[in-house]
Write a protein that holds these residues in place. Structure first.
Motif, PDB file in Angstrom:
ATOM      1  N   GLN A 128       0.821  -1.211   0.000  1.00  0.00           N
ATOM      2  CA  GLN A 128       0.000   0.000   0.000  1.00  0.00           C
ATOM      3  C   GLN A 128       0.862   1.270   0.000  1.00  0.00           C
ATOM      4  O   GLN A 128       0.343   2.368   0.183  1.00  0.00           O
ATOM      5  CB  GLN A 128      -0.924   0.010   1.221  1.00  0.00           C
ATOM      6  CG  GLN A 128      -1.892  -1.139   1.238  1.00  0.00           C
ATOM      7  CD  GLN A 128      -2.637  -1.222   2.568  1.00  0.00           C
ATOM      8  OE1 GLN A 128      -2.545  -0.347   3.417  1.00  0.00           O
ATOM      9  NE2 GLN A 128      -3.371  -2.297   2.738  1.00  0.00           N
ATOM     10  N   ARG A 129       2.149   1.125  -0.137  1.00  0.00           N
ATOM     11  CA  ARG A 129       3.097   2.239  -0.145  1.00  0.00           C
ATOM     12  C   ARG A 129       2.979   3.117   1.094  1.00  0.00           C
ATOM     13  O   ARG A 129       2.896   4.332   1.009  1.00  0.00           O
ATOM     14  CB  ARG A 129       2.930   3.119  -1.390  1.00  0.00           C
ATOM     15  CG  ARG A 129       3.218   2.452  -2.691  1.00  0.00           C
ATOM     16  CD  ARG A 129       3.085   3.376  -3.887  1.00  0.00           C
ATOM     17  NE  ARG A 129       1.890   4.211  -3.825  1.00  0.00           N
ATOM     18  CZ  ARG A 129       1.903   5.537  -3.961  1.00  0.00           C
ATOM     19  NH1 ARG A 129       3.007   6.179  -4.165  1.00  0.00           N
ATOM     20  NH2 ARG A 129       0.781   6.219  -3.892  1.00  0.00           N
ATOM     21  N   LYS A 130       2.977   2.484   2.253  1.00  0.00           N
ATOM     22  CA  LYS A 130       2.939   3.281   3.482  1.00  0.00           C
ATOM     23  C   LYS A 130       3.687   2.561   4.596  1.00  0.00           C
ATOM     24  O   LYS A 130       3.724   1.336   4.661  1.00  0.00           O
ATOM     25  CB  LYS A 130       1.509   3.598   3.909  1.00  0.00           C
ATOM     26  CG  LYS A 130       0.704   2.398   4.310  1.00  0.00           C
ATOM     27  CD  LYS A 130      -0.715   2.788   4.678  1.00  0.00           C
ATOM     28  CE  LYS A 130      -1.533   1.545   4.946  1.00  0.00           C
ATOM     29  NZ  LYS A 130      -2.947   1.786   5.084  1.00  0.00           N
ATOM     30  N   SER A 131       4.293   3.387   5.428  1.00  0.00           N
ATOM     31  CA  SER A 131       4.997   2.894   6.608  1.00  0.00           C
ATOM     32  C   SER A 131       4.988   4.032   7.621  1.00  0.00           C
ATOM     33  O   SER A 131       4.524   5.130   7.335  1.00  0.00           O
ATOM     34  CB  SER A 131       6.431   2.480   6.266  1.00  0.00           C
ATOM     35  OG  SER A 131       7.150   3.597   5.777  1.00  0.00           O
ATOM     36  N   GLY A 132       5.516   3.770   8.786  1.00  0.00           N
ATOM     37  CA  GLY A 132       5.571   4.822   9.787  1.00  0.00           C
ATOM     38  C   GLY A 132       5.889   4.284  11.157  1.00  0.00           C
ATOM     39  O   GLY A 132       6.322   3.144  11.321  1.00  0.00           O
ATOM     40  N   VAL A 133       5.660   5.132  12.138  1.00  0.00           N
ATOM     41  CA  VAL A 133       5.925   4.790  13.525  1.00  0.00           C
ATOM     42  C   VAL A 133       4.807   5.375  14.380  1.00  0.00           C
ATOM     43  O   VAL A 133       4.228   6.407  14.027  1.00  0.00           O
ATOM     44  CB  VAL A 133       7.325   5.301  13.971  1.00  0.00           C
ATOM     45  CG1 VAL A 133       7.397   6.808  13.935  1.00  0.00           C
ATOM     46  CG2 VAL A 133       7.700   4.783  15.338  1.00  0.00           C
ATOM     47  N   VAL A 149       2.623   8.595   9.040  1.00  0.00           N
ATOM     48  CA  VAL A 149       2.334   7.734   7.892  1.00  0.00           C
ATOM     49  C   VAL A 149       3.087   8.366   6.734  1.00  0.00           C
ATOM     50  O   VAL A 149       2.970   9.569   6.486  1.00  0.00           O
ATOM     51  CB  VAL A 149       0.824   7.676   7.564  1.00  0.00           C
ATOM     52  CG1 VAL A 149       0.571   6.761   6.375  1.00  0.00           C
ATOM     53  CG2 VAL A 149       0.012   7.229   8.766  1.00  0.00           C
ATOM     54  N   THR A 150       3.848   7.554   6.004  1.00  0.00           N
ATOM     55  CA  THR A 150       4.616   8.091   4.878  1.00  0.00           C
ATOM     56  C   THR A 150       4.736   7.051   3.772  1.00  0.00           C
ATOM     57  O   THR A 150       4.661   5.842   4.029  1.00  0.00           O
ATOM     58  CB  THR A 150       6.019   8.542   5.330  1.00  0.00           C
ATOM     59  OG1 THR A 150       6.715   9.110   4.214  1.00  0.00           O
ATOM     60  CG2 THR A 150       6.832   7.395   5.894  1.00  0.00           C
ATOM     61  N   ASP A 151       4.932   7.530   2.540  1.00  0.00           N
ATOM     62  CA  ASP A 151       5.247   6.633   1.436  1.00  0.00           C
ATOM     63  C   ASP A 151       6.759   6.597   1.206  1.00  0.00           C
ATOM     64  O   ASP A 151       7.245   5.968   0.276  1.00  0.00           O
ATOM     65  CB  ASP A 151       4.499   7.023   0.158  1.00  0.00           C
ATOM     66  CG  ASP A 151       4.877   8.403  -0.348  1.00  0.00           C
ATOM     67  OD1 ASP A 151       5.773   9.055   0.227  1.00  0.00           O
ATOM     68  OD2 ASP A 151       4.257   8.850  -1.333  1.00  0.00           O
ATOM     69  N   THR A 189      -6.197   1.682   7.203  1.00  0.00           N
ATOM     70  CA  THR A 189      -7.025   2.005   6.042  1.00  0.00           C
ATOM     71  C   THR A 189      -6.550   3.249   5.294  1.00  0.00           C
ATOM     72  O   THR A 189      -7.166   3.631   4.299  1.00  0.00           O
ATOM     73  CB  THR A 189      -8.498   2.217   6.501  1.00  0.00           C
ATOM     74  OG1 THR A 189      -8.572   3.297   7.421  1.00  0.00           O
ATOM     75  CG2 THR A 189      -9.058   0.951   7.115  1.00  0.00           C
ATOM     76  N   PHE A 190      -5.480   3.868   5.744  1.00  0.00           N
ATOM     77  CA  PHE A 190      -4.934   5.087   5.142  1.00  0.00           C
ATOM     78  C   PHE A 190      -4.463   4.799   3.726  1.00  0.00           C
ATOM     79  O   PHE A 190      -3.807   3.804   3.466  1.00  0.00           O
ATOM     80  CB  PHE A 190      -3.765   5.577   5.993  1.00  0.00           C
ATOM     81  CG  PHE A 190      -3.322   6.974   5.682  1.00  0.00           C
ATOM     82  CD1 PHE A 190      -3.790   8.039   6.437  1.00  0.00           C
ATOM     83  CD2 PHE A 190      -2.433   7.229   4.656  1.00  0.00           C
ATOM     84  CE1 PHE A 190      -3.373   9.331   6.163  1.00  0.00           C
ATOM     85  CE2 PHE A 190      -2.017   8.516   4.386  1.00  0.00           C
ATOM     86  CZ  PHE A 190      -2.485   9.568   5.140  1.00  0.00           C
ATOM     87  N   ARG A 191      -4.805   5.691   2.797  1.00  0.00           N
ATOM     88  CA  ARG A 191      -4.298   5.566   1.413  1.00  0.00           C
ATOM     89  C   ARG A 191      -4.051   6.956   0.840  1.00  0.00           C
ATOM     90  O   ARG A 191      -4.720   7.922   1.188  1.00  0.00           O
ATOM     91  CB  ARG A 191      -5.232   4.759   0.535  1.00  0.00           C
ATOM     92  CG  ARG A 191      -6.580   5.323   0.324  1.00  0.00           C
ATOM     93  CD  ARG A 191      -7.468   4.374  -0.516  1.00  0.00           C
ATOM     94  NE  ARG A 191      -8.836   4.811  -0.502  1.00  0.00           N
ATOM     95  CZ  ARG A 191      -9.326   5.817  -1.219  1.00  0.00           C
ATOM     96  NH1 ARG A 191      -8.527   6.510  -2.006  1.00  0.00           N
ATOM     97  NH2 ARG A 191     -10.586   6.159  -1.147  1.00  0.00           N
ATOM     98  N   TRP A 192      -3.043   7.022  -0.026  1.00  0.00           N
ATOM     99  CA  TRP A 192      -2.683   8.289  -0.670  1.00  0.00           C
ATOM    100  C   TRP A 192      -3.566   8.518  -1.863  1.00  0.00           C
ATOM    101  O   TRP A 192      -3.998   7.600  -2.535  1.00  0.00           O
ATOM    102  CB  TRP A 192      -1.215   8.256  -1.110  1.00  0.00           C
ATOM    103  CG  TRP A 192      -0.280   7.976   0.008  1.00  0.00           C
ATOM    104  CD1 TRP A 192       0.377   6.810   0.256  1.00  0.00           C
ATOM    105  CD2 TRP A 192       0.078   8.858   1.061  1.00  0.00           C
ATOM    106  NE1 TRP A 192       1.126   6.932   1.387  1.00  0.00           N
ATOM    107  CE2 TRP A 192       0.962   8.177   1.919  1.00  0.00           C
ATOM    108  CE3 TRP A 192      -0.271  10.175   1.384  1.00  0.00           C
ATOM    109  CZ2 TRP A 192       1.515   8.757   3.055  1.00  0.00           C
ATOM    110  CZ3 TRP A 192       0.281  10.743   2.520  1.00  0.00           C
ATOM    111  CH2 TRP A 192       1.144  10.046   3.328  1.00  0.00           C
ATOM    112  N   LYS A 193      -3.817   9.788  -2.185  1.00  0.00           N
ATOM    113  CA  LYS A 193      -4.580  10.145  -3.384  1.00  0.00           C
ATOM    114  C   LYS A 193      -3.640  10.688  -4.454  1.00  0.00           C
ATOM    115  O   LYS A 193      -2.620  11.230  -4.186  1.00  0.00           O
ATOM    116  CB  LYS A 193      -5.638  11.196  -3.049  1.00  0.00           C
ATOM    117  CG  LYS A 193      -6.784  10.601  -2.265  1.00  0.00           C
ATOM    118  CD  LYS A 193      -7.860  11.649  -2.134  1.00  0.00           C
ATOM    119  CE  LYS A 193      -9.129  11.053  -1.622  1.00  0.00           C
ATOM    120  NZ  LYS A 193     -10.185  12.056  -1.529  1.00  0.00           N
TER     121      LYS A 193
END
Length: 193
Positions: A128-133, A149-151, A189-193
């Motif tokens: 989903q092209r996301k990662s984070g802490v 949350v970051t790509d 459920t976070f996704r980039w637009k």
């Protein structure tokens, strides 16, 4: 003689009344908080990203968004007088991922003076092209949850949970844990637009 009788009866009454259990004050207690049932709905109206949010919370544009910025939102929980501040930053040569991650780290550990404990967990969803802490800060601190949350290449969102009241870890603990589960769901459920 009457005075002696009176003193004897008074002495007996005092001695008899003083023999009992020692009075102990009641411990401090808090109101029971009724937590609503979790039902999530998609939030697709935001310009930079989307996620699912419970029906007892809503998103509004952040009143603190500086000129020239975009995609700063607050997730408001009116029942709990709580907000999750979401600030978006574009990653580029001037604002690097390392700088943004360090700023989040410094903010989370800036609470260490009043914190009882700070724990962190790294997550990654490569498909989903996301990662984070996510940082969980225990104690009487201003913000009990800090996350990102970051790509890792172009987009970075930082989140912070705040309450509109004086921090009290004992009374806020159930609500913090309740909202933390919402934040976990938001991240999943976070996704980039």
């Amino acid at each position: 003689m009457k005075l002696v009788k009176y003193l004897v009866y008074t002495l007996i009454a005092v001695l008899t009344c003083s023999c009992g259990e020692e009075a102990v004050p009641k411990p401090q207690s808090y109101f029971r908080i009724e937590l609503p049932r979790k039902t999530y709905n998609p939030v697709d109206t935001l310009s930079c990203f989307a996620f699912e949010l419970p029906d007892y919370a809503f998103v509004r544009v952040s009143p603190d968004m500086p000129a020239g910025e975009r995609c700063w939102y607050n997730v408001y929980y009116p029942r709990f007088k709580a907000e999750v501040y979401l600030t978006y930053k574009k990653i580029d040569k001037d604002v690097t991922l390392a700088d943004l991650s360090e700023d989040l780290y410094q903010t989370a550990y800036g609470h260490s003076v009043r914190a009882d404990n700070i724990t962190s967990a790294v997550y990654s969803y490569p498909e989903q092209r996301k990662s984070g802490v996510i940082y969980k800060v225990d104690g009487n601190v201003a913000s009990q949850v800090q996350f990102s949350v970051t790509d890792s290449s172009a987009n970075f969102v930082r989140g912070s949970l705040y309450f509109a009241c004086t921090p009290n870890k004992d009374s806020l603990a159930p609500v913090v844990e309740f909202i933390r589960k919402d934040i976990d769901h938001m991240i999943r459920t976070f996704r980039w637009k």
